[in-house]
Design an enzyme around this catalytic site. Structure first.
Site, PDB file in Angstrom:
ATOM      1  N   SER A   1       0.810  -1.224   0.000  1.00 51.74           N
ATOM      2  CA  SER A   1       0.000   0.000   0.000  1.00 51.74           C
ATOM      3  C   SER A   1       0.839   1.267   0.000  1.00 51.74           C
ATOM      4  CB  SER A   1      -0.887   0.049   1.239  1.00 51.74           C
ATOM      5  OG  SER A   1      -2.074  -0.601   1.004  1.00 51.74           O
TER       6      SER A   1
ATOM      7  N   ARG B   1      -8.150   9.328  -8.534  1.00 53.41           N
ATOM      8  CA  ARG B   1      -8.627   9.446  -7.144  1.00 53.41           C
ATOM      9  C   ARG B   1      -7.469   9.779  -6.198  1.00 53.41           C
ATOM     10  NH1 ARG B   1      -7.353   6.823  -2.038  1.00 53.41           N
ATOM     11  NH2 ARG B   1      -9.236   6.805  -0.773  1.00 53.41           N
ATOM     12  N   VAL B   2      -7.720  10.684  -5.264  1.00 60.81           N
ATOM     13  CA  VAL B   2      -6.761  11.014  -4.205  1.00 60.81           C
ATOM     14  C   VAL B   2      -7.469  10.831  -2.870  1.00 60.81           C
ATOM     15  CG1 VAL B   2      -5.467  12.912  -3.145  1.00 60.81           C
ATOM     16  CG2 VAL B   2      -5.408  12.607  -5.625  1.00 60.81           C
TER      17      VAL B   2
ATOM     18  N   THR C   1      -5.304   6.153   9.020  1.00 62.97           N
ATOM     19  CA  THR C   1      -5.214   5.069   8.054  1.00 62.97           C
ATOM     20  C   THR C   1      -6.615   4.556   7.781  1.00 62.97           C
ATOM     21  OG1 THR C   1      -4.204   2.906   7.620  1.00 62.97           O
ATOM     22  CG2 THR C   1      -4.804   3.363   9.892  1.00 62.97           C
ATOM     23  N   GLY C   2      -6.793   3.923   6.633  1.00 65.04           N
ATOM     24  CA  GLY C   2      -8.116   3.398   6.312  1.00 65.04           C
ATOM     25  C   GLY C   2      -8.721   4.094   5.110  1.00 65.04           C
ATOM     26  N   VAL C   3     -10.025   4.046   4.993  1.00 64.33           N
ATOM     27  CA  VAL C   3     -10.706   4.595   3.818  1.00 64.33           C
ATOM     28  C   VAL C   3     -10.673   6.126   3.869  1.00 64.33           C
ATOM     29  CG1 VAL C   3     -12.938   4.778   2.647  1.00 64.33           C
ATOM     30  CG2 VAL C   3     -12.116   2.567   3.447  1.00 64.33           C
ATOM     31  N   GLY C   4      -9.888   6.694   2.968  1.00 69.28           N
ATOM     32  CA  GLY C   4      -9.593   8.120   3.007  1.00 69.28           C
ATOM     33  C   GLY C   4     -10.813   9.008   2.893  1.00 69.28           C
TER      34      GLY C   4
ATOM     35  N   THR D   1       1.383   6.771   0.868  1.00 67.65           N
ATOM     36  CA  THR D   1       0.520   5.659   0.454  1.00 67.65           C
ATOM     37  C   THR D   1       0.433   5.560  -1.057  1.00 67.65           C
ATOM     38  OG1 THR D   1      -1.692   4.722   0.806  1.00 67.65           O
ATOM     39  CG2 THR D   1      -1.599   7.052   0.342  1.00 67.65           C
TER      40      THR D   1
ATOM     41  N   THR E   1      -1.522   2.006   4.609  1.00 70.14           N
ATOM     42  CA  THR E   1      -0.750   3.247   4.527  1.00 70.14           C
ATOM     43  C   THR E   1       0.152   3.389   5.740  1.00 70.14           C
ATOM     44  OG1 THR E   1      -2.485   4.396   3.356  1.00 70.14           O
ATOM     45  CG2 THR E   1      -1.096   5.764   4.722  1.00 70.14           C
TER      46      THR E   1
HETATM   47  C1  SD4 Z   1      -6.332   6.314   1.214  1.00 69.44           C
HETATM   48  N1  SD4 Z   1      -5.964   6.256   3.589  1.00 69.44           N
HETATM   49  O1  SD4 Z   1      -5.787   6.561   0.156  1.00 69.44           O
HETATM   50  C2  SD4 Z   1      -5.497   5.765   2.331  1.00 69.44           C
HETATM   51  C3  SD4 Z   1      -5.568   4.308   2.170  1.00 69.44           C
HETATM   52  C4  SD4 Z   1      -4.912   3.475   3.140  1.00 69.44           C
HETATM   53  O2  SD4 Z   1      -4.334   3.060   5.296  1.00 69.44           O
HETATM   54  O3  SD4 Z   1      -4.458   2.462   2.824  1.00 69.44           O
HETATM   55  N2  SD4 Z   1      -4.876   3.840   4.344  1.00 69.44           N
HETATM   56  O4  SD4 Z   1      -7.543   6.428   1.408  1.00 69.44           O
END
Ligand code: SD4
Length: 324
Positions: free
Chosen positions: A77, A210-211, A233-236, A200, A182
């Site tokens: 990631s 997408r950002v 971390t997680g779904v941005g 990430t 990330t």
């Molecule tokens: C994102 N937060 O691009 C990042 C993704 C990710 O741990 O892996 N976060 O949304």
């Protein structure tokens, strides 16, 4: 003379730590400390610690730390090992922040191994905060970075497999909830200065262009030298809706411990995202005393902590949802 802002910050910290005097507060200080998201944070912390334990600057430590993850082909990631977007291209997002509002960021960057170092150059060599895409890449090349093909053979295989299973529709949230590791890394140095870095390749199979939250100051990362630092971390998309990392720092400013601030910010993410049970978001935080904390939605998030007393180890973050 102590400013009003410093006074408020210090008062809040004393309150949150249950300490009554500045002498007690000083004694309780745990410095230096570095913390970072997920298991690959252990190796990143090691690199940061090499700088911190010699009295080096937090800003140098956070950059050196996350560079380890960016170069690791097994971290899927971040950086060179990152999984691509839906069209098979790896695009990277990163940001870095010092304690005094100094920050830099890059997004949708291709073919550069260390986006975090480009983010630092944006911070130090330009009047800007954020650069994206081809402009950011040309800026990196003009400043000595080398072009590098980032898609590893195993990432190519995974992408081909995904593509064959999803020939038409792209519903990025549904298909990506497993891909969230990330690296966010925050540190306080021996002098008491805070810094953070976040880098990430974003959600795997994301829509091209997408950002996420990771390069957005306040969402994926925030640092205030008078209070503390946090990273997400997680779904941005879910983190951005709550301006998550800024919120964690502001909650610490109000007197909450890093642990409570991460929990309360996660609650805010939950409020802003009705489908919160379906995805992961986690926060880590450190305050001016070197106290740390973390919290998440799903029960699978851990973070790495390195300090003098206990060395480098993993800590499991408490979660809003119980283990299945
Ligand atoms: C994102 N937060 O691009 C990042 C993704 C990710 O741990 O892996 N976060 O949304």
């Amino acid at each position: 003379m102590i400013s009003r802002r410093q006074f408020v910050g210090t008062t809040a910290l004393v309150a949150s730590g249950g300490m009554s005097t500045l002498a007690e507060q000083k004694q309780a200080m745990n410095r230096p400390v570095v913390i970072s998201t997920w298991r690959h944070g252990l190796a990143a912390n090691e690199a940061a610690w090499k700088i911190l334990y010699k009295g080096g600057r937090a800003l140098d430590a956070v950059e050196a730390g996350v560079c380890v993850s960016e170069s690791d082909p097994n971290v899927s990631s971040v950086g060179v090992g990152g999984l691509p977007d839906a069209s098979g291209e790896v695009t990277l997002d990163a940001c870095i922040m010092g304690g005094n509002g100094d920050c830099g960021s890059v997004a949708y960057l291709k073919d550069i191994e260390h986006p975090i170092s480009v983010a630092r150059m944006v911070m130090e060599k330009t009047p800007h905060v954020m650069m994206v895409g081809e402009g950011a890449k040309q800026f990196a090349l003009a400043n000595g970075m080398k072009e590098k093909k980032l898609l590893t053979p195993s990432a190519t295989d995974e992408w081909k497999k995904w593509k064959s299973e999803h020939p038409d529709a792209i519903k990025h949230r549904e298909i990506n909830i497993e891909n969230h590791d990330t690296i966010g890394l925050v540190a306080i140095d021996a002098a008491g200065n805070l810094s953070g870095a976040c880098t990430t390749s974003g959600l795997a199979w994301k829509l091209p262009g997408r950002v996420g939250d990771s390069p957005i100051i306040g969402a994926g990362l925030y640092v205030d030298n008078e209070v503390g630092a946090a990273s997400a971390t997680g779904v941005g998309e879910a983190v951005i809706r709550a301006v998550g990392s800024f919120l964690v720092v502001e909650l610490m400013r109000q007197g909450n411990s890093p642990q409570d601030a991460c929990r309360l910010a996660t609650e805010r993410v939950i409020e802003k995202n009705p489908d919160w049970r379906e995805f992961q978001v986690g926060f880590i935080a450190i305050n001016k005393l070197g106290q740390v904390g973390g919290y998440c939605i799903q029960p699978d998030f851990d973070y790495a902590v390195h300090d003098k007393q206990s060395g480098n180890r993993m800590v499991k973050a408490p979660s809003r949802l119980p283990a299945k």
